[in-house]
Design an enzyme around this catalytic site. Sequence first.
Site, PDB file in Angstrom:
ATOM      1  N   HIS A   1       0.855  -1.194   0.000  1.00 52.86           N
ATOM      2  CA  HIS A   1       0.000   0.000   0.000  1.00 52.86           C
ATOM      3  C   HIS A   1       0.887   1.239   0.000  1.00 52.86           C
ATOM      4  CE1 HIS A   1      -3.322  -2.548   2.172  1.00 52.86           C
ATOM      5  NE2 HIS A   1      -3.191  -2.858   0.896  1.00 52.86           N
TER       6      HIS A   1
HETATM    7  C1  LIG Z   1       0.086  -7.318  -4.216  1.00 53.52           C
HETATM    8  C2  LIG Z   1      -0.869  -6.198  -3.914  1.00 53.52           C
HETATM    9  C3  LIG Z   1      -1.995  -6.459  -3.128  1.00 53.52           C
HETATM   10  C4  LIG Z   1      -2.896  -5.425  -2.833  1.00 53.52           C
HETATM   11  N1  LIG Z   1      -4.056  -5.726  -2.180  1.00 53.52           N
HETATM   12  C5  LIG Z   1      -5.011  -4.754  -2.041  1.00 53.52           C
HETATM   13  C6  LIG Z   1      -6.296  -5.056  -1.511  1.00 53.52           C
HETATM   14  O1  LIG Z   1      -6.610  -6.211  -1.216  1.00 53.52           O
HETATM   15  N2  LIG Z   1      -7.180  -4.039  -1.354  1.00 53.52           N
HETATM   16  C7  LIG Z   1      -6.880  -2.737  -1.677  1.00 53.52           C
HETATM   17  O2  LIG Z   1      -7.698  -1.855  -1.450  1.00 53.52           O
HETATM   18  N3  LIG Z   1      -5.668  -2.426  -2.209  1.00 53.52           N
HETATM   19  C8  LIG Z   1      -4.747  -3.399  -2.419  1.00 53.52           C
HETATM   20  N4  LIG Z   1      -3.548  -3.102  -3.008  1.00 53.52           N
HETATM   21  C9  LIG Z   1      -3.260  -1.688  -3.334  1.00 53.52           C
HETATM   22  C10 LIG Z   1      -3.986  -1.226  -4.605  1.00 53.52           C
HETATM   23  O3  LIG Z   1      -3.764  -2.136  -5.657  1.00 53.52           O
HETATM   24  C11 LIG Z   1      -3.451   0.171  -4.944  1.00 53.52           C
HETATM   25  O4  LIG Z   1      -3.753   1.049  -3.871  1.00 53.52           O
HETATM   26  C12 LIG Z   1      -4.017   0.757  -6.224  1.00 53.52           C
HETATM   27  O5  LIG Z   1      -3.869  -0.121  -7.310  1.00 53.52           O
HETATM   28  C13 LIG Z   1      -3.319   2.078  -6.513  1.00 53.52           C
HETATM   29  O6  LIG Z   1      -3.856   2.622  -7.704  1.00 53.52           O
HETATM   30  P1  LIG Z   1      -3.010   3.649  -8.575  1.00 53.52           P
HETATM   31  O7  LIG Z   1      -3.876   4.073  -9.694  1.00 53.52           O
HETATM   32  O8  LIG Z   1      -2.424   4.665  -7.684  1.00 53.52           O
HETATM   33  O9  LIG Z   1      -1.751   2.818  -9.130  1.00 53.52           O
HETATM   34  P2  LIG Z   1      -1.667   1.426  -9.864  1.00 53.52           P
HETATM   35  O10 LIG Z   1      -2.919   0.648  -9.736  1.00 53.52           O
HETATM   36  O11 LIG Z   1      -0.401   0.800  -9.365  1.00 53.52           O
HETATM   37  O12 LIG Z   1      -1.494   1.782 -11.410  1.00 53.52           O
HETATM   38  C14 LIG Z   1      -0.418   2.519 -11.910  1.00 53.52           C
HETATM   39  C15 LIG Z   1      -0.156   2.077 -13.345  1.00 53.52           C
HETATM   40  O13 LIG Z   1       0.604   3.090 -13.986  1.00 53.52           O
HETATM   41  C16 LIG Z   1       1.568   2.476 -14.814  1.00 53.52           C
HETATM   42  N5  LIG Z   1       2.681   3.418 -14.995  1.00 53.52           N
HETATM   43  C17 LIG Z   1       3.492   3.882 -14.033  1.00 53.52           C
HETATM   44  N6  LIG Z   1       4.388   4.753 -14.544  1.00 53.52           N
HETATM   45  C18 LIG Z   1       4.131   4.829 -15.863  1.00 53.52           C
HETATM   46  C19 LIG Z   1       4.729   5.556 -16.936  1.00 53.52           C
HETATM   47  N7  LIG Z   1       5.787   6.384 -16.734  1.00 53.52           N
HETATM   48  N8  LIG Z   1       4.234   5.384 -18.183  1.00 53.52           N
HETATM   49  C20 LIG Z   1       3.160   4.562 -18.413  1.00 53.52           C
HETATM   50  N9  LIG Z   1       2.575   3.850 -17.424  1.00 53.52           N
HETATM   51  C21 LIG Z   1       3.043   3.988 -16.161  1.00 53.52           C
HETATM   52  C22 LIG Z   1       1.962   1.236 -14.052  1.00 53.52           C
HETATM   53  O14 LIG Z   1       2.552   0.261 -14.919  1.00 53.52           O
HETATM   54  C23 LIG Z   1       0.644   0.785 -13.450  1.00 53.52           C
HETATM   55  O15 LIG Z   1      -0.022  -0.138 -14.279  1.00 53.52           O
HETATM   56  C24 LIG Z   1      -2.631  -4.102  -3.296  1.00 53.52           C
HETATM   57  C25 LIG Z   1      -1.497  -3.848  -4.080  1.00 53.52           C
HETATM   58  C26 LIG Z   1      -0.623  -4.885  -4.406  1.00 53.52           C
HETATM   59  C27 LIG Z   1       0.579  -4.586  -5.257  1.00 53.52           C
END
Ligand SMILES: Cc1cc2nc3c(=O)[nH]c(=O)nc-3n(C[C@H](O)[C@H](O)[C@H](O)COP(=O)(O)OP(=O)(O)OC[C@H]3O[C@@H](n4cnc5c(N)ncnc54)[C@H](O)[C@@H]3O)c2cc1C
Length: 501
Positions: free
Chosen positions: A418
Amino acid sequence: MSGLTASMPRLDAEVLIIGSGAGGATTAALLAEAGIDVLIVEEGPWVDQGSVTPFSLEQMDQQYRAGGVTVALGLPSIAYTEGRCAGGGTEVNSGLYFRPPVDVIERWSAQHRIRDLDPDALSVIAAEIEQALTVSTVPGRTTPASEILRDGAAALGWQHNEIPRWMAYPPGGDAVTGKRQSMTRTFLPRAFAAGARMIVDCRVDRLHMAGGTGRSAAVTFADGSTGVITFRDVIVCGGAIQSPALLQRSGIHGYIGRTLAVHPTVKLSARFRDEVNVPDDVPVHQVKEFAPDLSFGGSASHPGLVALALTDHWKAFSKSVVQWRQIAIYYAAITSEGRGWVRAIPGLRDPLVTYRLSHRDRQLLRSGLARLTLLMLEADAEEVYPSFRGAPIVRNRADIASMQQAFAVSKASVMTVHLCSSVPMGELPGRSGADSFGRVHGTSNVFVNDASLLPTAPGVNPQATVMAIAIRNARHFISSRSTTDTRSTTDTRNIKGHHER
Ligand SMILES: Cc1cc2nc3c(=O)[nH]c(=O)nc-3n(C[C@H](O)[C@H](O)[C@H](O)COP(=O)(O)OP(=O)(O)OC[C@H]3O[C@@H](n4cnc5c(N)ncnc54)[C@H](O)[C@@H]3O)c2cc1C
């Protein structure tokens, strides 16, 4: 899909969305449905749900950044993981759902001066998310590894719950038949249906800025070829590590990357008389007796991960690895007071990430591991293997005291999944990276809309809060801009990795 030659066309979008995870996919769907021309660029590949075993090492290889081997340096260093694929973290995570906590939202609103951040409005959005992702509890029996948490907590009189998940269960289904309702199954198809385009296997290296205005994005494809995408507005949704790093690489500094917040965890493996290990699922029970400071839950326990957990004291623990079917891994997570930094380093692809735990964080991790061990014994664990270097095997309550004596956080395998708060939103001068709706301070058209915006780690699984705030901000973006359809004329058939959906 079709590849591109060196003469790649200059791509253009009304709104460029960088990253397709919880923040990016929801933003893309809402904007596209409002008639805005949206192009999503995702660094990772498109991997269909079901084509890779969940929680396997193969999944880590294909869908995690750096195969899951990423670390925030500190004493101790904290291993963290990020999804890197279409759908981001939502494709690989446990799917455990918590509504945005009302007390946390109220505190953020007051302490970080966030305009119009209303807990009731977010609850309405949360209800939409629950419907879109079919958030529900397991229809049949939960797994043995999950029931261990329930039974151990019940024996101690500790508060515990089954946490709902974004899963679709078939009629008569049970814990292991659910299909994760990740972004590639929900908000990304919605975005495509409304006309959004997407390029996968394409990383945005930097934004070209003219004064405070973003003009274009320099991108690199997986095969090393490069290109440029122009836009009217750009919304950075790369997650709490990559978003601040990209802004810094683009020459945007301000209050960016200085306040990374995580939920650090310590873990243990426990061996039971019966088979408890379910390699392709995680427990759905959590123990909230000491929340929000401290929570207990279950981790992925694929045999490879069990072996990895036992390496903390391999000499003492290794003989048990053959009994992996009787072993499951559990964690104690804390709401940390500590903070970390994300710093883009010129010439390096990945940012330098550091994290400093506070004294109170260290004490909580110590007591968390001891209490979790007690819970395992109450649930009839035969042996407990705490994850710190040189840890003793715990077989009874008396052993817990010697385990606590031997424990030091600096020897523990601390990790987190997280990651938040690296571009905190708000109107506090000099204390926020973006305004109350995600526009990066000092810019006119560069926005962030992902976990980076959360002012602190929320103390619960964060994805629903990330999505609710992303939807709120997307609606604000739509209402504050003209929605006239100025769709790009770019020939999307020529976009490398373009996903026709
Ligand atoms: C193993 C694991 C288990 C988890 N379990 C839970 C759970 O059970 N419940 C819960 O609420 N949360 C959980 N989480 C946390 C949750 O997945 C995250 O809080 C959420 O996905 C964050 O969303 P985000 O949009 O910030 O980033 P992300 O979902 O991480 O998405 C970011 C995306 O941007 C892309 N990216 C980054 N930089 C670039 C760039 N320069 N150019 C192009 N693309 C790029 C990445 O490849 C990625 O696909 C878990 C996370 C993990 C890793």
